[in-house]
Design an enzyme around this catalytic site. Structure first.
Site, PDB file in Angstrom:
ATOM      1  N   ARG A   1      38.829  51.613  44.677  1.00 32.11           N
ATOM      2  CA  ARG A   1      37.537  51.359  43.897  1.00 32.11           C
ATOM      3  C   ARG A   1      36.519  52.405  44.194  1.00 32.11           C
ATOM      4  O   ARG A   1      35.976  53.097  43.221  1.00 32.11           O
ATOM      5  CB  ARG A   1      37.125  49.872  44.351  1.00 32.11           C
ATOM      6  CG  ARG A   1      36.024  49.503  43.202  1.00 32.11           C
ATOM      7  CD  ARG A   1      35.685  47.817  43.331  1.00 32.11           C
ATOM      8  NE  ARG A   1      36.734  47.300  42.534  1.00 32.11           N
ATOM      9  CZ  ARG A   1      36.740  45.878  42.153  1.00 32.11           C
ATOM     10  NH1 ARG A   1      35.568  45.354  42.479  1.00 32.11           N
ATOM     11  NH2 ARG A   1      37.604  45.429  41.661  1.00 32.11           N
TER      12      ARG A   1
ATOM     13  N   ARG B   1      37.381  41.138  53.362  1.00 33.04           N
ATOM     14  CA  ARG B   1      37.860  42.267  52.702  1.00 33.04           C
ATOM     15  C   ARG B   1      37.326  43.418  53.400  1.00 33.04           C
ATOM     16  O   ARG B   1      36.304  43.696  53.879  1.00 33.04           O
ATOM     17  CB  ARG B   1      37.293  42.504  51.143  1.00 33.04           C
ATOM     18  CG  ARG B   1      37.876  41.524  50.168  1.00 33.04           C
ATOM     19  CD  ARG B   1      37.250  41.719  48.841  1.00 33.04           C
ATOM     20  NE  ARG B   1      36.231  40.968  48.681  1.00 33.04           N
ATOM     21  CZ  ARG B   1      35.581  40.829  47.415  1.00 33.04           C
ATOM     22  NH1 ARG B   1      36.166  41.052  46.411  1.00 33.04           N
ATOM     23  NH2 ARG B   1      34.492  40.245  47.465  1.00 33.04           N
TER      24      ARG B   1
ATOM     25  N   ASP C   1      29.838  40.833  34.944  1.00 30.37           N
ATOM     26  CA  ASP C   1      29.963  39.418  35.713  1.00 30.37           C
ATOM     27  C   ASP C   1      28.615  38.587  35.302  1.00 30.37           C
ATOM     28  O   ASP C   1      28.383  37.418  35.537  1.00 30.37           O
ATOM     29  CB  ASP C   1      29.846  39.674  37.169  1.00 30.37           C
ATOM     30  CG  ASP C   1      31.224  39.889  37.795  1.00 30.37           C
ATOM     31  OD1 ASP C   1      32.263  39.696  37.057  1.00 30.37           O
ATOM     32  OD2 ASP C   1      31.278  39.924  39.154  1.00 30.37           O
TER      33      ASP C   1
ATOM     34  N   ALA D   1      36.627  43.349  37.074  1.00 30.27           N
ATOM     35  CA  ALA D   1      36.268  44.866  36.520  1.00 30.27           C
ATOM     36  C   ALA D   1      36.824  44.960  35.137  1.00 30.27           C
ATOM     37  O   ALA D   1      36.281  45.821  34.350  1.00 30.27           O
ATOM     38  CB  ALA D   1      36.883  45.602  37.580  1.00 30.27           C
TER      39      ALA D   1
END
Length: 400
Positions: free
Chosen positions: A56, A137, A253, A266
Protein backbone atom coordinates in the site's frame (compact mmCIF):
# COMPACT_ATOMS: atom_id res chain seq x y z
CA UNK A 1 2.03 5.51 -13.97
CA UNK A 2 0.98 2.32 -15.77
CA UNK A 3 4.62 1.33 -16.11
CA UNK A 4 5.22 2.01 -12.43
CA UNK A 5 2.16 -0.05 -11.51
CA UNK A 6 3.59 -3.03 -13.38
CA UNK A 7 6.94 -2.59 -11.66
CA UNK A 8 5.70 -2.41 -8.05
CA UNK A 9 2.89 -4.98 -8.23
CA UNK A 10 3.11 -8.75 -8.14
CA UNK A 11 0.87 -11.70 -8.88
CA UNK A 12 -0.48 -13.19 -5.65
CA UNK A 13 -0.06 -16.91 -5.08
CA UNK A 14 -2.17 -18.04 -2.16
CA UNK A 15 -2.09 -20.94 0.26
CA UNK A 16 -4.77 -21.65 2.85
CA UNK A 17 -3.90 -22.70 6.39
CA UNK A 18 -5.59 -23.77 9.59
CA UNK A 19 -5.14 -21.62 12.68
CA UNK A 20 -2.35 -24.03 13.71
CA UNK A 21 -0.42 -23.25 10.53
CA UNK A 22 -1.17 -26.62 8.92
CA UNK A 23 -1.60 -26.16 5.17
CA UNK A 24 -4.98 -26.99 3.60
CA UNK A 25 -4.28 -26.16 -0.04
CA UNK A 26 -1.93 -24.26 -2.35
CA UNK A 27 0.08 -22.29 -2.96
CA UNK A 28 -1.55 -21.53 -6.30
CA UNK A 29 -2.33 -18.41 -8.36
CA UNK A 30 -5.28 -16.44 -7.04
CA UNK A 31 -8.27 -17.15 -9.28
CA UNK A 32 -11.19 -14.86 -9.98
CA UNK A 33 -14.63 -16.33 -10.59
CA UNK A 34 -15.79 -15.88 -14.18
CA UNK A 35 -19.38 -14.88 -14.86
CA UNK A 36 -21.74 -17.26 -16.60
CA UNK A 37 -24.19 -16.85 -19.44
CA UNK A 38 -27.51 -17.27 -17.63
CA UNK A 39 -29.19 -18.80 -20.68
CA UNK A 40 -26.60 -21.43 -21.53
CA UNK A 41 -24.60 -21.73 -18.30
CA UNK A 42 -21.30 -21.20 -20.11
CA UNK A 43 -18.45 -18.94 -19.09
CA UNK A 44 -18.39 -15.53 -20.71
CA UNK A 45 -15.77 -14.78 -23.32
CA UNK A 46 -14.60 -11.76 -21.36
CA UNK A 47 -11.00 -12.36 -20.37
CA UNK A 48 -10.09 -12.56 -16.71
CA UNK A 49 -7.90 -9.58 -15.83
CA UNK A 50 -4.56 -9.81 -14.13
CA UNK A 51 -4.87 -9.71 -10.37
CA UNK A 52 -2.51 -7.14 -8.89
CA UNK A 53 -1.24 -7.14 -5.35
CA UNK A 54 0.54 -4.07 -3.98
CA UNK A 55 2.39 -2.77 -1.02
CA UNK A 56 0.00 0.00 0.00
CA UNK A 57 2.74 2.59 0.72
CA UNK A 58 4.24 1.96 -2.73
CA UNK A 59 0.85 2.33 -4.38
CA UNK A 60 0.20 5.60 -2.53
CA UNK A 61 3.56 6.92 -3.70
CA UNK A 62 2.76 5.86 -7.28
CA UNK A 63 -0.46 7.89 -7.17
CA UNK A 64 1.13 10.94 -5.53
CA UNK A 65 3.96 10.90 -8.09
CA UNK A 66 1.39 10.95 -10.89
CA UNK A 67 -0.42 13.91 -9.32
CA UNK A 68 2.87 15.78 -9.19
CA UNK A 69 3.54 14.99 -12.88
CA UNK A 70 0.24 16.52 -14.00
CA UNK A 71 0.51 19.56 -11.76
CA UNK A 72 -1.98 18.78 -8.98
CA UNK A 73 -0.77 20.11 -5.64
CA UNK A 74 -1.32 18.02 -2.52
CA UNK A 75 -1.00 19.85 0.80
CA UNK A 76 -0.63 18.05 4.11
CA UNK A 77 -1.36 19.16 7.68
CA UNK A 78 -4.50 21.10 6.65
CA UNK A 79 -7.10 19.78 9.08
CA UNK A 80 -10.69 20.44 8.01
CA UNK A 81 -13.07 21.51 10.78
CA UNK A 82 -16.17 22.32 8.73
CA UNK A 83 -17.71 22.03 5.26
CA UNK A 84 -20.05 24.61 3.78
CA UNK A 85 -21.79 25.54 0.53
CA UNK A 86 -23.49 28.65 -0.84
CA UNK A 87 -26.22 27.80 -3.32
CA UNK A 88 -26.59 31.45 -4.35
CA UNK A 89 -22.94 31.85 -5.39
CA UNK A 90 -22.61 28.26 -6.59
CA UNK A 91 -19.59 27.66 -4.38
CA UNK A 92 -18.60 25.26 -1.63
CA UNK A 93 -15.65 25.16 0.69
CA UNK A 94 -13.93 24.07 3.86
CA UNK A 95 -12.81 25.89 6.99
CA UNK A 96 -9.41 24.76 8.22
CA UNK A 97 -8.17 24.51 11.78
CA UNK A 98 -6.12 27.68 11.32
CA UNK A 99 -9.26 29.61 10.26
CA UNK A 100 -8.39 29.69 6.55
CA UNK A 101 -11.21 29.10 4.06
CA UNK A 102 -10.69 27.17 0.83
CA UNK A 103 -13.47 27.58 -1.75
CA UNK A 104 -14.27 25.94 -5.11
CA UNK A 105 -17.08 24.92 -7.47
CA UNK A 106 -17.11 21.47 -5.84
CA UNK A 107 -15.70 19.89 -2.69
CA UNK A 108 -15.08 16.14 -2.80
CA UNK A 109 -14.95 14.87 0.78
CA UNK A 110 -12.70 11.82 1.00
CA UNK A 111 -12.15 12.29 4.72
CA UNK A 112 -12.72 8.70 5.83
CA UNK A 113 -14.69 7.26 8.71
CA UNK A 114 -13.78 9.97 11.21
CA UNK A 115 -14.36 13.00 8.99
CA UNK A 116 -16.72 15.94 9.34
CA UNK A 117 -18.49 15.78 5.97
CA UNK A 118 -21.58 13.88 7.16
CA UNK A 119 -22.70 17.01 8.96
CA UNK A 120 -23.38 18.71 5.62
CA UNK A 121 -24.66 15.66 3.70
CA UNK A 122 -26.86 14.17 6.45
CA UNK A 123 -27.06 16.96 9.01
CA UNK A 124 -25.35 14.85 11.68
CA UNK A 125 -22.37 12.58 12.25
CA UNK A 126 -22.81 8.88 11.50
CA UNK A 127 -22.72 6.84 14.68
CA UNK A 128 -20.13 4.07 14.77
CA UNK A 129 -20.94 0.67 16.23
CA UNK A 130 -18.32 -1.88 17.33
CA UNK A 131 -18.50 -5.22 15.53
CA UNK A 132 -16.80 -7.15 18.33
CA UNK A 133 -13.38 -7.52 16.72
CA UNK A 134 -10.12 -5.63 16.45
CA UNK A 135 -7.17 -6.19 14.15
CA UNK A 136 -3.40 -6.08 14.59
CA UNK A 137 -1.57 -5.09 11.38
CA UNK A 138 2.11 -4.76 10.62
CA UNK A 139 4.37 -4.31 7.61
CA UNK A 140 8.13 -3.99 7.58
CA UNK A 141 11.17 -4.65 5.33
CA UNK A 142 12.01 -8.27 4.69
CA UNK A 143 15.60 -7.85 5.85
CA UNK A 144 14.32 -7.49 9.42
CA UNK A 145 13.64 -11.28 9.46
CA UNK A 146 16.31 -12.67 7.10
CA UNK A 147 18.42 -13.78 10.05
CA UNK A 148 15.65 -16.06 11.35
CA UNK A 149 15.98 -19.36 9.50
CA UNK A 150 12.69 -20.73 10.86
CA UNK A 151 10.68 -17.78 9.51
CA UNK A 152 12.43 -18.07 6.14
CA UNK A 153 11.61 -21.78 6.02
CA UNK A 154 7.94 -21.25 6.84
CA UNK A 155 7.46 -18.19 4.63
CA UNK A 156 9.46 -19.00 1.48
CA UNK A 157 9.63 -17.25 -1.85
CA UNK A 158 8.45 -19.85 -4.36
CA UNK A 159 10.75 -21.67 -6.79
CA UNK A 160 9.24 -19.74 -9.72
CA UNK A 161 10.25 -16.50 -8.02
CA UNK A 162 6.70 -15.52 -7.06
CA UNK A 163 6.05 -14.33 -3.52
CA UNK A 164 3.22 -16.06 -1.71
CA UNK A 165 0.41 -14.97 0.58
CA UNK A 166 -0.67 -17.35 3.28
CA UNK A 167 -4.23 -16.77 4.34
CA UNK A 168 -3.30 -16.27 7.86
CA UNK A 169 0.17 -14.84 7.16
CA UNK A 170 1.84 -13.34 4.08
CA UNK A 171 5.16 -12.37 2.53
CA UNK A 172 5.86 -10.30 -0.56
CA UNK A 173 9.09 -9.96 -2.50
CA UNK A 174 10.66 -7.35 -0.25
CA UNK A 175 8.52 -6.96 2.85
CA UNK A 176 6.67 -8.91 5.51
CA UNK A 177 3.01 -8.12 6.08
CA UNK A 178 0.87 -9.83 8.69
CA UNK A 179 -2.44 -9.24 10.35
CA UNK A 180 -4.49 -10.91 13.05
CA UNK A 181 -8.19 -10.33 13.67
CA UNK A 182 -9.12 -11.04 17.29
CA UNK A 183 -12.10 -10.66 19.67
CA UNK A 184 -12.12 -7.12 21.05
CA UNK A 185 -12.03 -6.87 24.83
CA UNK A 186 -12.07 -3.07 24.96
CA UNK A 187 -8.35 -2.28 24.78
CA UNK A 188 -8.14 -1.16 21.12
CA UNK A 189 -9.23 2.12 19.53
CA UNK A 190 -10.61 3.24 16.19
CA UNK A 191 -7.49 5.24 15.47
CA UNK A 192 -4.73 5.24 12.85
CA UNK A 193 -2.20 6.22 15.52
CA UNK A 194 -2.78 3.47 18.10
CA UNK A 195 0.39 1.36 18.13
CA UNK A 196 1.28 -1.60 20.32
CA UNK A 197 4.39 -3.67 20.93
CA UNK A 198 4.88 -7.36 20.00
CA UNK A 199 4.40 -8.38 23.64
CA UNK A 200 0.80 -7.16 23.52
CA UNK A 201 0.04 -9.34 20.49
CA UNK A 202 1.69 -12.36 22.14
CA UNK A 203 -0.81 -12.09 25.00
CA UNK A 204 -3.55 -12.57 22.39
CA UNK A 205 -1.90 -15.48 20.59
CA UNK A 206 -1.29 -17.21 23.93
CA UNK A 207 -5.06 -17.73 24.12
CA UNK A 208 -5.24 -19.52 20.72
CA UNK A 209 -5.09 -23.30 20.99
CA UNK A 210 -2.45 -24.77 18.69
CA UNK A 211 -0.90 -21.44 17.69
CA UNK A 212 2.57 -22.33 16.32
CA UNK A 213 5.86 -21.05 17.65
CA UNK A 214 7.08 -19.73 14.30
CA UNK A 215 4.11 -17.35 14.07
CA UNK A 216 5.13 -15.87 17.41
CA UNK A 217 8.71 -15.57 16.12
CA UNK A 218 7.39 -13.52 13.20
CA UNK A 219 5.49 -11.24 15.58
CA UNK A 220 8.53 -10.86 17.83
CA UNK A 221 10.63 -9.93 14.79
CA UNK A 222 8.37 -6.95 14.07
CA UNK A 223 10.26 -3.70 14.79
CA UNK A 224 9.08 -1.53 17.68
CA UNK A 225 6.36 0.94 16.78
CA UNK A 226 5.22 -0.97 13.68
CA UNK A 227 2.15 -2.88 14.93
CA UNK A 228 -1.09 -1.02 14.47
CA UNK A 229 -4.07 -2.02 16.64
CA UNK A 230 -7.39 -0.89 15.16
CA UNK A 231 -10.86 -1.34 16.65
CA UNK A 232 -13.20 -2.54 13.89
CA UNK A 233 -16.31 -0.37 13.76
CA UNK A 234 -19.37 -0.36 11.55
CA UNK A 235 -21.54 2.44 10.17
CA UNK A 236 -24.91 1.71 8.60
CA UNK A 237 -25.28 2.25 4.82
CA UNK A 238 -26.04 5.91 4.09
CA UNK A 239 -28.08 6.54 0.90
CA UNK A 240 -27.26 10.27 0.75
CA UNK A 241 -23.69 11.31 -0.06
CA UNK A 242 -24.38 14.84 -1.33
CA UNK A 243 -25.14 18.15 0.33
CA UNK A 244 -28.50 19.84 -0.27
CA UNK A 245 -27.05 22.06 -2.98
CA UNK A 246 -25.01 19.26 -4.55
CA UNK A 247 -21.71 21.14 -4.15
CA UNK A 248 -20.23 18.74 -1.57
CA UNK A 249 -20.05 15.01 -2.30
CA UNK A 250 -18.57 12.21 -0.22
CA UNK A 251 -16.53 9.36 -1.68
CA UNK A 252 -14.72 6.36 -0.21
CA UNK A 253 -15.09 5.52 3.47
CA UNK A 254 -16.70 8.89 4.14
CA UNK A 255 -19.69 7.74 2.05
CA UNK A 256 -19.64 4.01 2.71
CA UNK A 257 -17.75 2.25 5.47
CA UNK A 258 -16.73 -1.31 4.68
CA UNK A 259 -16.35 -4.33 6.88
CA UNK A 260 -12.67 -5.36 6.52
CA UNK A 261 -13.69 -8.85 5.40
CA UNK A 262 -15.10 -7.38 2.20
CA UNK A 263 -11.68 -6.34 0.91
CA UNK A 264 -13.47 -3.55 -0.96
CA UNK A 265 -12.73 -0.30 0.90
CA UNK A 266 -9.91 0.97 -1.31
CA UNK A 267 -11.40 -0.60 -4.44
CA UNK A 268 -14.73 1.18 -4.07
CA UNK A 269 -12.96 4.45 -3.29
CA UNK A 270 -11.24 4.15 -6.68
CA UNK A 271 -14.52 3.22 -8.38
CA UNK A 272 -16.05 6.34 -6.81
CA UNK A 273 -13.25 8.46 -8.23
CA UNK A 274 -13.77 7.11 -11.76
CA UNK A 275 -17.54 7.53 -11.49
CA UNK A 276 -17.61 11.10 -10.18
CA UNK A 277 -15.04 12.16 -12.79
CA UNK A 278 -17.17 10.69 -15.59
CA UNK A 279 -20.34 12.31 -14.23
CA UNK A 280 -18.64 15.72 -14.03
CA UNK A 281 -17.44 15.29 -17.60
CA UNK A 282 -20.96 14.42 -18.78
CA UNK A 283 -22.59 17.27 -16.85
CA UNK A 284 -20.21 20.13 -17.58
CA UNK A 285 -19.27 22.88 -15.15
CA UNK A 286 -22.72 24.47 -15.24
CA UNK A 287 -24.41 21.29 -13.94
CA UNK A 288 -22.06 20.18 -11.15
CA UNK A 289 -24.86 19.64 -8.56
CA UNK A 290 -26.61 17.21 -10.91
CA UNK A 291 -23.36 15.36 -11.56
CA UNK A 292 -22.95 14.62 -7.84
CA UNK A 293 -26.57 13.48 -7.49
CA UNK A 294 -26.39 11.21 -10.52
CA UNK A 295 -23.12 9.76 -9.22
CA UNK A 296 -24.86 9.01 -5.90
CA UNK A 297 -27.76 7.37 -7.77
CA UNK A 298 -25.47 5.17 -9.85
CA UNK A 299 -23.26 4.07 -6.97
CA UNK A 300 -25.27 3.60 -3.77
CA UNK A 301 -27.01 0.28 -4.46
CA UNK A 302 -23.81 -1.35 -5.74
CA UNK A 303 -21.81 -0.20 -2.75
CA UNK A 304 -24.55 -1.23 -0.32
CA UNK A 305 -24.51 -4.74 -1.82
CA UNK A 306 -20.75 -4.91 -1.32
CA UNK A 307 -21.10 -3.73 2.28
CA UNK A 308 -23.57 -6.56 2.86
CA UNK A 309 -21.20 -8.99 1.19
CA UNK A 310 -18.48 -8.03 3.67
CA UNK A 311 -20.71 -9.10 6.55
CA UNK A 312 -21.56 -12.37 4.76
CA UNK A 313 -17.90 -13.14 4.05
CA UNK A 314 -17.01 -12.53 7.70
CA UNK A 315 -19.63 -15.10 8.68
CA UNK A 316 -18.31 -17.58 6.09
CA UNK A 317 -14.75 -17.21 7.35
CA UNK A 318 -15.75 -17.45 10.99
CA UNK A 319 -17.73 -20.60 10.21
CA UNK A 320 -14.65 -21.95 8.45
CA UNK A 321 -12.43 -21.28 11.49
CA UNK A 322 -14.85 -23.30 13.62
CA UNK A 323 -15.22 -26.08 11.02
CA UNK A 324 -14.03 -29.64 11.35
CA UNK A 325 -10.52 -30.40 10.00
CA UNK A 326 -11.99 -32.41 7.13
CA UNK A 327 -13.79 -29.38 5.75
CA UNK A 328 -12.43 -27.20 3.00
CA UNK A 329 -10.51 -23.95 2.99
CA UNK A 330 -12.06 -20.66 4.15
CA UNK A 331 -14.12 -19.05 1.43
CA UNK A 332 -15.35 -15.62 0.48
CA UNK A 333 -17.55 -14.53 -2.39
CA UNK A 334 -15.77 -12.42 -5.02
CA UNK A 335 -18.03 -12.73 -8.03
CA UNK A 336 -17.50 -11.44 -11.56
CA UNK A 337 -20.13 -8.73 -10.99
CA UNK A 338 -17.51 -7.08 -8.77
CA UNK A 339 -14.35 -7.22 -10.87
CA UNK A 340 -15.96 -7.03 -14.34
CA UNK A 341 -17.54 -3.67 -13.57
CA UNK A 342 -16.19 -0.53 -15.30
CA UNK A 343 -17.46 2.44 -13.24
CA UNK A 344 -16.35 5.05 -15.77
CA UNK A 345 -18.12 3.42 -18.71
CA UNK A 346 -21.15 2.67 -16.55
CA UNK A 347 -21.49 6.34 -15.62
CA UNK A 348 -21.18 7.44 -19.24
CA UNK A 349 -23.78 4.95 -20.46
CA UNK A 350 -26.29 5.59 -17.69
CA UNK A 351 -25.87 9.30 -16.90
CA UNK A 352 -28.80 10.58 -18.96
CA UNK A 353 -31.15 7.78 -17.86
CA UNK A 354 -30.35 8.36 -14.18
CA UNK A 355 -30.70 12.11 -14.67
CA UNK A 356 -34.20 11.72 -16.12
CA UNK A 357 -35.12 9.51 -13.19
CA UNK A 358 -34.08 12.25 -10.76
CA UNK A 359 -35.66 15.15 -12.66
CA UNK A 360 -38.77 13.60 -14.22
CA UNK A 361 -39.30 10.34 -12.36
CA UNK A 362 -38.64 8.20 -15.44
CA UNK A 363 -38.02 4.51 -14.64
CA UNK A 364 -34.40 3.55 -14.05
CA UNK A 365 -32.86 0.39 -12.64
CA UNK A 366 -29.17 -0.03 -11.84
CA UNK A 367 -27.57 -3.20 -13.24
CA UNK A 368 -24.19 -2.98 -11.49
CA UNK A 369 -25.36 -5.27 -8.67
CA UNK A 370 -25.58 -9.11 -8.54
CA UNK A 371 -27.59 -10.57 -11.42
CA UNK A 372 -31.14 -11.47 -10.36
CA UNK A 373 -31.01 -9.41 -7.15
CA UNK A 374 -33.63 -6.73 -6.57
CA UNK A 375 -32.09 -4.25 -4.17
CA UNK A 376 -33.78 -3.61 -0.86
CA UNK A 377 -32.52 -1.56 2.11
CA UNK A 378 -30.94 -3.42 5.01
CA UNK A 379 -29.29 -2.63 8.32
CA UNK A 380 -26.69 -4.27 10.51
CA UNK A 381 -29.16 -4.37 13.42
CA UNK A 382 -31.51 -6.53 11.34
CA UNK A 383 -28.67 -8.90 10.42
CA UNK A 384 -27.55 -9.21 14.04
CA UNK A 385 -31.09 -9.99 15.18
CA UNK A 386 -31.38 -12.69 12.51
CA UNK A 387 -28.04 -14.13 13.64
CA UNK A 388 -29.19 -14.24 17.28
CA UNK A 389 -32.29 -16.14 16.14
CA UNK A 390 -30.14 -18.62 14.21
CA UNK A 391 -31.24 -17.39 10.78
CA UNK A 392 -28.66 -17.39 7.98
CA UNK A 393 -28.32 -14.45 5.61
CA UNK A 394 -29.95 -15.40 2.31
CA UNK A 395 -28.54 -13.68 -0.77
CA UNK A 396 -31.04 -13.74 -3.62
CA UNK A 397 -29.62 -13.74 -7.13
CA UNK A 398 -26.14 -14.69 -8.36
CA UNK A 399 -23.52 -13.24 -6.01
CA UNK A 400 -20.80 -15.73 -6.99
Amino acid sequence: MAEENERISYEPWVSWHKITGEIISGPAPFQLHQSKNTDQGSLTSKSVPKVYRHSRPKMHKMLSDQLERIGIIVEHGKQVLEYYEDAHSGKAGVILQNGLKLEADLVIAADGVGGKSSRITLGHEVRAEPIGYSIYRASYPLNETLCDSIINEKLPVMENGMPSSQIWLGRSADEITWYLTYPDEGQSKESWTHWVEPETVLKTTAKITGWPVYANRLIQATPKGRIHDFKLMWREPQPCWTSAGGRVVQIGDAAHTFHPSSGQGATQGMEDAASIAACLHMAGKENIPWATRVHNKLRFERVSCLQLLGVVNQELRQRSVNAQPSQTKPVGLLGAWIWEHDPEQYAIENYEKAMKNLTDGCPFQNNNTPRGYNYRPWSLDELLKDKEMGNEIVLEGDWE
